[in-house]
Motif scaffolding. Structure first.
Motif, PDB file in Angstrom:
ATOM      1  N   SER A  44       3.368   2.165 -13.149  1.00 15.16           N
ATOM      2  CA  SER A  44       2.867   1.123 -12.257  1.00 15.16           C
ATOM      3  C   SER A  44       3.793   1.002 -11.062  1.00 15.16           C
ATOM      4  O   SER A  44       4.934   1.466 -11.082  1.00 15.16           O
ATOM      5  CB  SER A  44       2.772  -0.215 -12.992  1.00 15.16           C
ATOM      6  OG  SER A  44       4.054  -0.672 -13.331  1.00 15.16           O
ATOM      7  N   LYS A  82       3.910   9.527 -10.152  1.00 12.46           N
ATOM      8  CA  LYS A  82       3.214   9.620 -11.436  1.00 12.46           C
ATOM      9  C   LYS A  82       2.448  10.930 -11.550  1.00 12.46           C
ATOM     10  O   LYS A  82       2.410  11.544 -12.616  1.00 12.46           O
ATOM     11  CB  LYS A  82       2.262   8.434 -11.601  1.00 12.46           C
ATOM     12  CG  LYS A  82       2.991   7.109 -11.763  1.00 12.46           C
ATOM     13  CD  LYS A  82       2.050   5.959 -12.036  1.00 12.46           C
ATOM     14  CE  LYS A  82       1.128   5.721 -10.878  1.00 12.46           C
ATOM     15  NZ  LYS A  82       0.260   4.543 -11.050  1.00 12.46           N
ATOM     16  N   THR A  83       1.865  11.392 -10.457  1.00 11.89           N
ATOM     17  CA  THR A  83       1.125  12.652 -10.467  1.00 11.89           C
ATOM     18  C   THR A  83       2.065  13.834 -10.682  1.00 11.89           C
ATOM     19  O   THR A  83       1.761  14.738 -11.462  1.00 11.89           O
ATOM     20  CB  THR A  83       0.365  12.829  -9.140  1.00 11.89           C
ATOM     21  OG1 THR A  83      -0.487  11.705  -8.945  1.00 11.89           O
ATOM     22  CG2 THR A  83      -0.464  14.090  -9.145  1.00 11.89           C
ATOM     23  N   GLY A 129       1.787   8.121 -16.790  1.00 11.34           N
ATOM     24  CA  GLY A 129       1.325   6.859 -16.235  1.00 11.34           C
ATOM     25  C   GLY A 129       2.487   6.026 -15.739  1.00 11.34           C
ATOM     26  O   GLY A 129       3.641   6.420 -15.807  1.00 11.34           O
ATOM     27  N   GLU A 175       0.830  -1.211   0.000  1.00  9.92           N
ATOM     28  CA  GLU A 175       0.000   0.000   0.000  1.00  9.92           C
ATOM     29  C   GLU A 175       0.861   1.256   0.000  1.00  9.92           C
ATOM     30  O   GLU A 175       0.550   2.236  -0.676  1.00  9.92           O
ATOM     31  CB  GLU A 175      -0.933   0.022   1.226  1.00  9.92           C
ATOM     32  CG  GLU A 175      -1.985  -1.058   1.235  1.00  9.92           C
ATOM     33  CD  GLU A 175      -1.482  -2.383   1.785  1.00  9.92           C
ATOM     34  OE1 GLU A 175      -0.475  -2.380   2.530  1.00  9.92           O
ATOM     35  OE2 GLU A 175      -2.071  -3.416   1.445  1.00  9.92           O
ATOM     36  N   GLN A 234       2.330   1.703  -3.447  1.00 10.28           N
ATOM     37  CA  GLN A 234       1.323   2.253  -4.355  1.00 10.28           C
ATOM     38  C   GLN A 234       1.158   3.755  -4.135  1.00 10.28           C
ATOM     39  O   GLN A 234       1.029   4.530  -5.094  1.00 10.28           O
ATOM     40  CB  GLN A 234      -0.031   1.549  -4.148  1.00 10.28           C
ATOM     41  CG  GLN A 234      -0.019   0.075  -4.474  1.00 10.28           C
ATOM     42  CD  GLN A 234       0.126  -0.211  -5.937  1.00 10.28           C
ATOM     43  OE1 GLN A 234      -0.214   0.609  -6.775  1.00 10.28           O
ATOM     44  NE2 GLN A 234       0.644  -1.376  -6.263  1.00 10.28           N
ATOM     45  N   THR A 235       1.171   4.187  -2.881  1.00  9.79           N
ATOM     46  CA  THR A 235       1.029   5.607  -2.557  1.00  9.79           C
ATOM     47  C   THR A 235       2.194   6.422  -3.118  1.00  9.79           C
ATOM     48  O   THR A 235       1.997   7.479  -3.716  1.00  9.79           O
ATOM     49  CB  THR A 235       0.941   5.795  -1.032  1.00  9.79           C
ATOM     50  OG1 THR A 235      -0.125   5.001  -0.534  1.00  9.79           O
ATOM     51  CG2 THR A 235       0.701   7.246  -0.671  1.00  9.79           C
ATOM     52  N   GLY A 251       4.166   5.522  -5.578  1.00  9.48           N
ATOM     53  CA  GLY A 251       4.074   5.458  -7.035  1.00  9.48           C
ATOM     54  C   GLY A 251       3.073   6.451  -7.579  1.00  9.48           C
ATOM     55  O   GLY A 251       3.319   7.120  -8.586  1.00  9.48           O
ATOM     56  N   LYS A 252       1.935   6.575  -6.905  1.00  9.39           N
ATOM     57  CA  LYS A 252       0.914   7.528  -7.338  1.00  9.39           C
ATOM     58  C   LYS A 252       1.438   8.964  -7.233  1.00  9.39           C
ATOM     59  O   LYS A 252       1.183   9.789  -8.119  1.00  9.39           O
ATOM     60  CB  LYS A 252      -0.348   7.349  -6.508  1.00  9.39           C
ATOM     61  CG  LYS A 252      -1.471   8.228  -6.955  1.00  9.39           C
ATOM     62  CD  LYS A 252      -2.766   7.879  -6.298  1.00  9.39           C
ATOM     63  CE  LYS A 252      -3.830   8.807  -6.831  1.00  9.39           C
ATOM     64  NZ  LYS A 252      -5.151   8.301  -6.674  1.00  9.39           N
TER      65      LYS A 252
END
Length: 112
Positions: free
Chosen positions: A80, A72-73, A78, A62, A65-66, A68-69
């Motif tokens: 993964s 990417k932002t 984009g 988790e 993922q945070t 990575g987001k």
């Protein structure tokens, strides 16, 4: 206790011995100051397209993922995040390194 849950020991003569079961242990995420992240450009097995690859993350999925987001932002592209790797589409090594350092991570650029 089920026999298939035992880890490696068939029999023990130690009276204080207890079996270690293969329970799901939740991995803890290291704080950003202790992470050793590596930022590099990768083109292998991607059809000739360039991606920025961030490796070396230690922690829960988790939290990966945070992060990575966030990357990417900030780059506006984009990508993964899985298997302790973050893939950001395009050559954004400098920007990703800048964002990681600003967030308090120990990161360095690998390769040219």
């Amino acid at each position: 206790m089920k026999k298939d849950q035992r880890q490696g020991v068939v029999y023990s003569t130690n009276p204080d011995f207890s079996y270690q079961t293969s329970g799901d242990t939740e991995a803890t995420t290291l704080p950003p100051q202790q992470q050793q992240l590596r930022v590099q450009l990768d083109k292998k097995q991607r059809g000739g397209k360039q991606v920025t690859l961030v490796t070396g993350f230690v922690g829960r999925d988790e939290d990966l993922q945070t992060l990575g987001k966030l990357l990417k932002t900030k780059c506006g592209v984009g990508g993964s995040a899985k298997d302790s790797e973050i893939v950001v589409q395009g050559d954004f090594r400098a920007k990703v390194l800048e964002v990681l350092l600003k967030e308090g991570y120990k990161a360095k650029q690998i390769g040219g």
